[in-house]
Design an enzyme around this catalytic site. Structure first.
Site, PDB file in Angstrom:
ATOM      1  N   HIS A  18       0.845  -1.209   0.000  1.00  0.00           N
ATOM      2  CA  HIS A  18       0.000   0.000   0.000  1.00  0.00           C
ATOM      3  C   HIS A  18       0.878   1.257   0.000  1.00  0.00           C
ATOM      4  CE1 HIS A  18      -3.040  -2.738   2.217  1.00  0.00           C
ATOM      5  NE2 HIS A  18      -3.607  -2.444   1.069  1.00  0.00           N
ATOM      6  N   LYS A  42     -16.058  -7.732   4.291  1.00  0.00           N
ATOM      7  CA  LYS A  42     -15.219  -8.845   4.739  1.00  0.00           C
ATOM      8  C   LYS A  42     -15.000  -8.753   6.235  1.00  0.00           C
ATOM      9  CE  LYS A  42     -11.631  -7.517   1.715  1.00  0.00           C
ATOM     10  NZ  LYS A  42     -10.272  -7.177   1.314  1.00  0.00           N
ATOM     11  N   ARG A  91      -1.896  -5.856  -8.632  1.00  0.00           N
ATOM     12  CA  ARG A  91      -0.688  -6.676  -8.473  1.00  0.00           C
ATOM     13  C   ARG A  91      -0.566  -7.645  -9.634  1.00  0.00           C
ATOM     14  NH1 ARG A  91      -2.630  -7.953  -2.562  1.00  0.00           N
ATOM     15  NH2 ARG A  91      -4.415  -8.140  -3.918  1.00  0.00           N
ATOM     16  N   SER A 129      -2.895  -7.922   2.490  1.00  0.00           N
ATOM     17  CA  SER A 129      -3.148  -7.939   3.934  1.00  0.00           C
ATOM     18  C   SER A 129      -3.573  -9.335   4.372  1.00  0.00           C
ATOM     19  CB  SER A 129      -4.234  -6.926   4.294  1.00  0.00           C
ATOM     20  OG  SER A 129      -3.830  -5.635   3.923  1.00  0.00           O
TER      21      SER A 129
HETATM   22  O1  PNS Z   1      -9.035  -3.157   0.298  1.00  0.00           O
HETATM   23  P1  PNS Z   1     -10.316  -3.709  -0.269  1.00  0.00           P
HETATM   24  O2  PNS Z   1     -11.018  -4.551   0.770  1.00  0.00           O
HETATM   25  O3  PNS Z   1     -10.106  -4.434  -1.556  1.00  0.00           O
HETATM   26  O4  PNS Z   1     -11.243  -2.445  -0.555  1.00  0.00           O
HETATM   27  C1  PNS Z   1     -12.548  -2.601  -1.040  1.00  0.00           C
HETATM   28  C2  PNS Z   1     -13.346  -1.279  -0.938  1.00  0.00           C
HETATM   29  C3  PNS Z   1     -13.395  -0.805   0.488  1.00  0.00           C
HETATM   30  C4  PNS Z   1     -12.671  -0.234  -1.805  1.00  0.00           C
HETATM   31  C5  PNS Z   1     -14.764  -1.559  -1.478  1.00  0.00           C
HETATM   32  O5  PNS Z   1     -15.331  -2.665  -0.825  1.00  0.00           O
HETATM   33  C6  PNS Z   1     -15.697  -0.352  -1.347  1.00  0.00           C
HETATM   34  O6  PNS Z   1     -15.565   0.603  -2.061  1.00  0.00           O
HETATM   35  N1  PNS Z   1     -16.659  -0.425  -0.380  1.00  0.00           N
HETATM   36  C7  PNS Z   1     -17.654   0.597  -0.164  1.00  0.00           C
HETATM   37  C8  PNS Z   1     -19.003   0.215  -0.807  1.00  0.00           C
HETATM   38  C9  PNS Z   1     -18.932   0.464  -2.289  1.00  0.00           C
HETATM   39  O7  PNS Z   1     -19.074   1.572  -2.741  1.00  0.00           O
HETATM   40  N2  PNS Z   1     -18.602  -0.609  -3.080  1.00  0.00           N
HETATM   41  C10 PNS Z   1     -18.286  -0.475  -4.504  1.00  0.00           C
HETATM   42  C11 PNS Z   1     -19.483  -0.479  -5.368  1.00  0.00           C
HETATM   43  S1  PNS Z   1     -20.401  -1.948  -5.236  1.00  0.00           S
END
Ligand code: PNS
Length: 161
Positions: A18, A42, A91, A129
């Site tokens: 990150h 999650k 990645r 992570s």
């Molecule tokens: O680090 P991650 O877990 O891959 O991040 C995922 C994240 C937090 C970016 C994603 O789940 C998110 O944006 N969540 C908020 C709800 C939302 O807007 N989801 C995307 C459209 S469905």
């Protein structure tokens, strides 16, 4: 208008992968807002305050970065910060499908916002992570993959001496 990107994620916890992405992003954007999702889809190890603290410490010497948290839809948060760009790291091919789906959904929800992908540094292509926690929970040595503060936090969490 400043050239701002929102870098959203769970950051459970923040890794050197990150941090590498933030560094790369700062070559392109004037300012990056790291947006920690309060309730991503999650199960998390760290609560939002812990995740924010680990990011703060890991990026203590970096300028042009703001750290924040959000709940609800990402595009609503991006709009609320007057930003137009979501920054995400890629990645390997395995990331692509999930990222593609998310980017397309976000575009559908808010066409004015674009997702920009940067390739993570080669050193960190293996690191996530989840895999980090998997190694740490079994006592694997994860030093050098996260900031020392995060390393200590993980050791505390898993009761490792
Ligand atoms: O680090 P991650 O877990 O891959 O991040 C995922 C994240 C937090 C970016 C994603 O789940 C998110 O944006 N969540 C908020 C709800 C939302 O807007 N989801 C995307 C459209 S469905």
């Amino acid at each position: 208008m400043a050239n701002i990107a929102i870098y959203p994620g769970s950051f459970d916890p923040i890794t050197n992968g990150h941090l590498d992405l933030v560094e790369r992003g700062l070559k392109i954007f004037d300012h990056i807002i790291i947006a920690v999702a309060k309730n991503p889809a999650k199960k998390l190890l760290f609560d939002v305050e812990e995740r924010l603290e680990m990011i703060r410490v890991s990026l203590a010497h970096t300028t042009r970065v703001t750290i924040d948290s959000f709940s609800g839809l990402l595009v609503d948060y991006v709009r609320s910060r007057n930003a137009r760009v979501i920054l995400r790291g890629l990645r390997a091919v395995t990331d692509f499908e999930y990222e593609f789906q998310m980017a397309m959904m976000n575009r559908r929800l808010e066409p004015a916002i674009e997702t920009v992908f940067l390739m993570t540094g080669l050193r960190w292509v293996f690191l996530s992570s989840s895999i980090l926690k998997e190694a740490a929970v079994h006592g694997g040595n994860i030093q050098g993959m996260v900031h020392e503060f995060v390393y200590q936090k993980l050791r505390e969490k898993f009761n490792l001496t």
